[in-house]
Design an enzyme around this catalytic site. Structure first.
Site, mmCIF file in Angstrom:
data_model
loop_
_atom_site.group_PDB
_atom_site.id
_atom_site.type_symbol
_atom_site.label_atom_id
_atom_site.label_comp_id
_atom_site.label_asym_id
_atom_site.label_seq_id
_atom_site.Cartn_x
_atom_site.Cartn_y
_atom_site.Cartn_z
ATOM 1 C CG ASP A 149 3.182 23.922 -99.982
ATOM 2 O OD1 ASP A 149 2.699 24.045 -101.297
ATOM 3 O OD2 ASP A 149 3.483 22.544 -99.969
ATOM 4 C CD GLU A 150 7.769 21.780 -99.419
ATOM 5 O OE1 GLU A 150 8.222 21.244 -98.641
ATOM 6 O OE2 GLU A 150 6.976 21.232 -100.311
ATOM 7 C CB VAL A 151 7.314 29.626 -103.048
ATOM 8 C CG1 VAL A 151 7.832 30.454 -104.249
ATOM 9 C CG2 VAL A 151 5.856 29.262 -103.131
ATOM 10 C CG HIS A 155 4.232 21.802 -104.401
ATOM 11 N ND1 HIS A 155 4.726 20.685 -104.217
ATOM 12 C CD2 HIS A 155 4.746 22.701 -103.464
ATOM 13 C CE1 HIS A 155 5.457 20.774 -103.023
ATOM 14 N NE2 HIS A 155 5.429 22.017 -102.632
ATOM 15 C CD GLU A 180 5.403 26.983 -96.557
ATOM 16 O OE1 GLU A 180 4.003 27.198 -96.394
ATOM 17 O OE2 GLU A 180 5.770 26.081 -96.812
#
Ligand SMILES: *[C@@H]1O[C@H](CO)[C@@H](O)[C@H](O)[C@H]1NC(C)=O
Ligand SMILES: *[C@@H]1O[C@H](CO)[C@@H](O)[C@H](O)[C@H]1NC(C)=O
Ligand SMILES: *[C@@H]1O[C@H](CO)[C@@H](O)[C@H](O)[C@H]1NC(C)=O
Ligand SMILES: *[C@@H]1O[C@H](CO)[C@@H](O)[C@H](O)[C@H]1NC(C)=O
Ligand SMILES: *[C@@H]1O[C@H](CO)[C@@H](O)[C@H](O)[C@H]1NC(C)=O
Ligand SMILES: *[C@@H]1O[C@H](CO)[C@@H](O)[C@H](O)[C@H]1NC(C)=O
Ligand SMILES: *[C@@H]1O[C@H](CO)[C@@H](O)[C@H](O)[C@H]1NC(C)=O
Ligand SMILES: *[C@@H]1O[C@H](CO)[C@@H](O)[C@H](O)[C@H]1NC(C)=O
Length: 603
Positions: A372-374, A305, A420
């Site tokens: 998050d969301e790596v 992000h 995460e």
């Protein structure tokens, strides 16, 4: 002489107060409040000192110049920047001012909560509330306006006698702030221009929140929101007795936060010049929140992000804006992640933290480093690693987070991360780190099983962006398989669903204390200033009641929608009266006629 004007209970569906207090008893005597009613307060140690509130005619005011840098521009002196959080005294001062504004200027006529033939209380022979006495029973702990979870007692007791005496006591200034909010919710506007009254005297309340962390997370990177928009949202959160405001201030799509040491970040990363938050904006916003007992928590999401950094520092970002197969490398376009094995990234983050963290410290105890969301595939395109192998990436990620969190701690702050980092990357996090959960109740249970403090916010219930349909355009060649274009977290999560979510449902009793609370999330791919208010409110209020009052009632039953709906409808009217564009949840017919708009009823 005391005149009791009796209201038939049956016609009074308006019972006020959202979120519902722990203990709440009321009568049905009408009392009036006048602009001359004096608010008197004395803090611990100086009981007897009377501080009478002067009347003001502007909305949010500075109580003192003690923490303000005044800048002289030409011959214009203007308040430039707050450098410290307010004191408890300043918070109470503001809360009294704000309570008066609410009661006299931001109130509403409750016709929607009475049958058509309802007659308002007579304006003859009014008994007025004589004084409102506010008392803090103990010295405030240090950092009253920027606490770590659990260090401030937000409980309060409120007594409103039939004779018109009001007392609000609390163990902290923040408790008084909460009590004054409750106080305003006892009053209604009279349609005859006749002022404000409560039909509920006498009132006895003891109230204390179930959870220590009760927040809204607002994404101001996918869309830009003005300071006014954010302040309005903070006001609404505070009016719902929320105490945290999580500002997701940067993301892949834009970097609106000005960093004086790295001015190119927002100069190139903002959507447009001017769509930024200056250091003054940022300081004043944090101050604005803390003044209402709301701690602003800043998040710089990383290492994923972060694509907007590439606009000024392409050398720091891997897999930037890969097209057309972006979905292999990130969750949303434009892709991009901070390189994982680069000294340039380390140096950059040091500069960023050195600039930003000292500007957070006066107003918060926390800093959120995201995580998050790596996307592991993105590191195939990272020339400092060239790999998507967890075994190669994991130690680098551990180093990355250790270094970041060391700097956060050295700056005097406590780190928060998305789940995460702990659950997917298996990182070893310091015992101080708060882990924010979003994907499932199972994840929440796993976080506390590892001994970490956790924040709830399961996306199936508390993501307020869900259910609007796709914001991605689907090519005709594949659109049939995406029809009818639902988003990943559809359907829309209505207030009943948000209200039914129990953050403790999956957590064993002996770990309940590790769930600090939670947040409702307002991601902004399809939300901008135009629909902001109605996207958050009143669903955010449903979340606020779960977090303040708990998901279960005093008998341990799930809270009842039948009890909640009229109160939430009333809260909605109060929010609207405050200038917040909250949506209605039922038509007036339902709130006017009482027990008609429902399925099933078990008293
Ligand atoms: C209002 O109407 C209801 C139902 O028609 C009736 O029972 C009640 O007495 C009326 N109340 C007043 C104050 O007129
Ligand atoms: C107000 O007080 C006067 C004088 O005591 C009395 O005549 C009148 O009925 C009262 N009005 C109401 C609405 O109680
Ligand atoms: C204040 O602290 C005391 C002692 O811990 C506690 O009994 C009380 O419930 C607290 N809250 C209020 C509003 O007095
Ligand atoms: C109301 O407060 C005043 C001043 O504190 C006190 O003199 C009076 O007795 C109180 N009245 C009641 C009914 O508690
Ligand atoms: C990654 O690949 C690039 C291009 O082949 C190469 O220049 C670089 O040295 C590699 N990096 C590592 C850490 O192996
Ligand atoms: C990280 O970078 C160093 C220095 O460029 C290099 O020697 C090392 O192989 C890299 N590590 C990985 C896992 O690619
Ligand atoms: C973390 O552990 C899980 C379960 O053992 C494993 O599937 C996953 O690959 C690990 N993640 C990393 C980044 O090592
Ligand atoms: C209470 O709410 C939970 C969700 O938090 C749900 O699973 C459960 O079925 C509800 N119980 C009743 C009796 O409605």
């Amino acid at each position: 002489m005391i005149i009791l004007l009796l209201f038939p209970l049956l016609t009074s569906l308006a019972l006020a107060i959202w979120p519902i207090p722990k203990e709440y008893k009321h009568g049905d005597t009408v009392l009036w409040i006048s602009k001359d009613t004096s608010f008197e307060w004395a803090g611990a140690g100086d009981v007897g000192t009377l501080k009478v509130q002067p009347s003001r005619n502007f909305d949010f005011r500075t109580t003192s110049n003690a923490h303000v840098t005044i800048q002289v521009e030409g011959n214009r002196r203007r308040v430039k920047r707050y450098s410290e959080a307010p004191t408890g005294d300043e918070m109470i001062d503001q809360a009294i001012y704000s309570a008066k504004q609410t009661i006299f200027k931001k109130n509403f006529v409750p016709w929607k909560f009475h049958p058509r033939n309802w007659t308002e209380p007579s304006t003859e022979n009014r008994t007025y509330i004589s004084t409102v006495t506010v008392q803090v029973l103990q010295d405030d702990p240090e950092g009253i306006a920027k606490p770590l979870a659990g260090t401030v007692d937000e409980s309060y007791a409120l007594e409103l006698s039939e004779g018109g005496n009001v007392s609000i006591t609390a163990n902290s200034s923040v408790g008084i702030v909460r009590g004054l909010v409750t106080f305003t919710q006892l009053f209604y506007k009279h349609s005859g221009g006749g002022g404000a009254y409560t039909p509920l005297a006498p009132v006895t309340i003891f109230d204390v929140p179930v959870f220590q962390h009760r927040g809204i997370n607002l994404d101001v990177a996918r869309n830009y929101f003005s300071i006014k928009d954010i302040e309005r949202t903070i006001d609404a959160a505070a009016y719902n007795k929320m105490n945290r405001f999580h500002l997701h201030v940067t993301d892949a799509q834009s970097w609106p936060l000005e960093i004086p040491a790295l001015p190119e970040l927002s100069a190139k990363g903002a959507y447009r010049p001017g769509l930024t938050y200056t250091p003054d904006d940022f300081a004043n916003l944090q101050y604005y929140a803390s003044m209402q007992g709301v701690e602003l928590i800043t998040e710089i999401d990383m290492p994923g992000h972060t694509s907007s950094i590439a606009l000024s520092h392409p050398e720091l970002i891997a897999a930037y804006n890969i097209q057309p197969d972006w979905d292999t490398y990130c969750a949303e376009p434009p892709c991009g992640t901070l390189k994982l094995n680069s000294t340039k990234v380390t140096d950059f983050l040091q500069q960023l933290f050195n600039d930003l963290l000292p500007r957070v410290l006066p107003f918060s105890s926390y800093f959120h480093t995201g995580g998050d969301e790596v996307n592991k595939n993105a590191y195939l395109k990272d020339d400092s690693v060239n790999s998507s192998e967890p075994a190669i990436l994991q130690p680098l990620m551990q180093k990355f987070i250790d270094s970041n969190h060391d700097q956060v701690r050295a700056a005097g702050l406590t780190p928060i991360v998305w789940e995460e980092m702990l659950l997917d990357w298996n990182l070893t996090l310091g015992a101080d780190v708060v882990v924010q959960s979003w994907q499932s109740d199972k994840a929440l249970a796993q976080i506390v099983a590892k001994g970490h403090k956790a924040l709830a916010g399961n996306y199936n219930y508390w993501y307020l962006d869900c259910g609007k349909g796709q914001w991605l355009n689907i090519d005709p060649s594949i659109s049939a398989s995406s029809y009818p274009y639902e988003d990943y977290c559809a359907p829309f999560h209505n207030w009943r669903l948000a209200y039914a979510y129990d953050p403790l449902a999956s957590v064993p009793n002996d770990a309940h204390h590790l769930v600090l609370g939670g947040e409702a999330h307002m991601w902004a791919e399809q939300t901008d200033p135009i629909n902001l208010d109605r996207m958050i409110w009143p669903r955010g209020s449903a979340v606020a009641e779960v977090l303040w009052s708990g998901a279960k009632d005093a008998q341990g039953r799930n809270r009842s929608q039948i009890d909640a709906a009229p109160r939430l409808s009333e809260m909605r009217e109060r929010l609207v009266a405050r200038g917040i564009g909250a949506e209605p949840i039922q038509m007036p017919y339902c709130t006017m006629e009482g027990m008609v708009c429902q399925l099933g009823y078990q008293p």
